[in-house]
Design a protein around this motif. Structure first.
Motif, PDB file in Angstrom:
ATOM      1  N   ASP A  50       4.480  11.330  26.220  1.00 51.55           N
ATOM      2  CA  ASP A  50       3.052  11.013  26.179  1.00 51.55           C
ATOM      3  C   ASP A  50       2.832   9.835  25.219  1.00 51.55           C
ATOM      4  N   VAL A  51       1.818   9.077  25.529  1.00 52.29           N
ATOM      5  CA  VAL A  51       1.485   7.937  24.674  1.00 52.29           C
ATOM      6  C   VAL A  51       0.907   8.484  23.375  1.00 52.29           C
ATOM      7  N   MET A  52       1.418   7.969  22.244  1.00 50.59           N
ATOM      8  CA  MET A  52       0.944   8.457  20.953  1.00 50.59           C
ATOM      9  C   MET A  52      -0.382   7.752  20.628  1.00 50.59           C
ATOM     10  N   MET A  53      -1.442   8.513  20.435  1.00 50.48           N
ATOM     11  CA  MET A  53      -2.771   7.968  20.186  1.00 50.48           C
ATOM     12  C   MET A  53      -3.132   8.012  18.706  1.00 50.48           C
ATOM     13  N   ASP A  54      -2.289   8.518  17.843  1.00 50.22           N
ATOM     14  CA  ASP A  54      -2.584   8.629  16.414  1.00 50.22           C
ATOM     15  C   ASP A  54      -2.190   7.339  15.711  1.00 50.22           C
ATOM     16  N   ILE A  55      -2.942   7.027  14.651  1.00 51.47           N
ATOM     17  CA  ILE A  55      -2.640   5.844  13.859  1.00 51.47           C
ATOM     18  C   ILE A  55      -1.917   6.288  12.594  1.00 51.47           C
ATOM     19  N   ASN A  56      -1.005   5.516  12.159  1.00 55.50           N
ATOM     20  CA  ASN A  56      -0.273   5.829  10.950  1.00 55.50           C
ATOM     21  C   ASN A  56      -1.144   5.418   9.748  1.00 55.50           C
ATOM     22  N   THR A  57      -1.661   6.393   9.024  1.00 54.35           N
ATOM     23  CA  THR A  57      -2.595   6.119   7.928  1.00 54.35           C
ATOM     24  C   THR A  57      -1.908   5.912   6.585  1.00 54.35           C
ATOM     25  N   THR A  58      -0.636   6.129   6.504  1.00 53.90           N
ATOM     26  CA  THR A  58       0.060   5.985   5.230  1.00 53.90           C
ATOM     27  C   THR A  58      -0.054   4.562   4.664  1.00 53.90           C
ATOM     28  N   PRO A  59       0.161   3.508   5.456  1.00 58.89           N
ATOM     29  CA  PRO A  59      -0.009   2.157   4.878  1.00 58.89           C
ATOM     30  C   PRO A  59      -1.446   1.874   4.449  1.00 58.89           C
ATOM     31  N   LEU A  60      -2.412   2.415   5.189  1.00 52.50           N
ATOM     32  CA  LEU A  60      -3.812   2.208   4.814  1.00 52.50           C
ATOM     33  C   LEU A  60      -4.126   2.860   3.474  1.00 52.50           C
ATOM     34  N   ILE A  61      -3.628   4.055   3.271  1.00 50.23           N
ATOM     35  CA  ILE A  61      -3.853   4.762   2.007  1.00 50.23           C
ATOM     36  C   ILE A  61      -3.166   4.023   0.865  1.00 50.23           C
ATOM     37  N   ASP A  62      -1.967   3.496   1.107  1.00 48.57           N
ATOM     38  CA  ASP A  62      -1.265   2.738   0.076  1.00 48.57           C
ATOM     39  C   ASP A  62      -2.045   1.490  -0.329  1.00 48.57           C
ATOM     40  N   VAL A  63      -2.568   0.782   0.644  1.00 46.64           N
ATOM     41  CA  VAL A  63      -3.343  -0.428   0.354  1.00 46.64           C
ATOM     42  C   VAL A  63      -4.611  -0.074  -0.410  1.00 46.64           C
ATOM     43  N   MET A  64      -5.285   0.995  -0.015  1.00 42.38           N
ATOM     44  CA  MET A  64      -6.510   1.406  -0.708  1.00 42.38           C
ATOM     45  C   MET A  64      -6.224   1.810  -2.148  1.00 42.38           C
ATOM     46  N   LEU A  65      -5.124   2.500  -2.387  1.00 49.52           N
ATOM     47  CA  LEU A  65      -4.775   2.883  -3.757  1.00 49.52           C
ATOM     48  C   LEU A  65      -4.459   1.657  -4.607  1.00 49.52           C
ATOM     49  N   VAL A  66      -3.777   0.680  -4.052  1.00 48.90           N
ATOM     50  CA  VAL A  66      -3.484  -0.545  -4.791  1.00 48.90           C
ATOM     51  C   VAL A  66      -4.774  -1.280  -5.132  1.00 48.90           C
ATOM     52  N   LEU A  67      -5.687  -1.374  -4.172  1.00 48.68           N
ATOM     53  CA  LEU A  67      -6.972  -2.026  -4.433  1.00 48.68           C
ATOM     54  C   LEU A  67      -7.780  -1.273  -5.483  1.00 48.68           C
ATOM     55  N   LEU A  68      -7.757   0.040  -5.447  1.00 54.74           N
ATOM     56  CA  LEU A  68      -8.475   0.844  -6.431  1.00 54.74           C
ATOM     57  C   LEU A  68      -7.917   0.616  -7.837  1.00 54.74           C
ATOM     58  N   VAL A  69      -6.602   0.593  -7.959  1.00 54.42           N
ATOM     59  CA  VAL A  69      -5.981   0.345  -9.258  1.00 54.42           C
ATOM     60  C   VAL A  69      -6.331  -1.053  -9.755  1.00 54.42           C
TER      61      VAL A  69
END
Length: 141
Positions: free
Chosen positions: A14-33
């Motif tokens: 089946d086609v995977m419809m989920d997005i990998n959120t781990t890189p997004l969370i990493d970028v947000m944490l770096v921006l927050l810091v």
């Protein structure tokens, strides 16, 4: 035994419809810091420069001069009607006094603005600095 073909056949995943959120969370944490580091520390203190020494003696209270302007635009100096020349003369006299008197101007709401403006401008020309327009509550609707 052969491997089933992924391109053709019934075993297609089946086609995977989920997005990998781990890189997004990493970028947000770096921006927050980075944001936390770059914000200057807020001080909760107010620096005041207080005067040093003894306060001046205000034993001599300045005289109060009342200038009234009635609804017919007649100017009154301490309750007595005056014309423009007398007003200028009296303002000359009080401008040289020490301490300079407080001048309270009380216009009527129905007086002509030109008369009121003339009184203000002549007091400015004479160098009177302690001016107050009183009775302004009547102008509030």
């Amino acid at each position: 035994m052969g491997l089933p073909s992924r391109r053709f056949g019934k075993g297609d995943p089946d086609v995977m419809m989920d997005i990998n959120t781990t890189p997004l969370i990493d970028v947000m944490l770096v921006l927050l810091v980075m944001l936390i580091i770059t914000i200057p520390i807020q001080l909760h203190a107010v620096n005041l420069e207080m005067p040093v020494g003894t306060p001046p003696n205000d034993a001599i209270k300045p005289e109060k001069v009342q200038i009234d302007i009635d609804e017919k635009s007649t100017v009154y100096w301490q309750g007595l009607p005056v014309n423009a020349a007398e007003l200028e003369e009296k303002m000359n006299a009080i401008s040289t006094m020490t301490p300079q008197p407080e001048v309270h101007i009380r216009p009527n709401k129905d007086c002509q603005y030109a008369v009121f403006a003339n009184v203000l401008s002549s007091s400015k020309r004479k160098g009177l600095s302690k001016m107050a327009v009183i009775g302004h509550e009547q102008f509030v609707q």
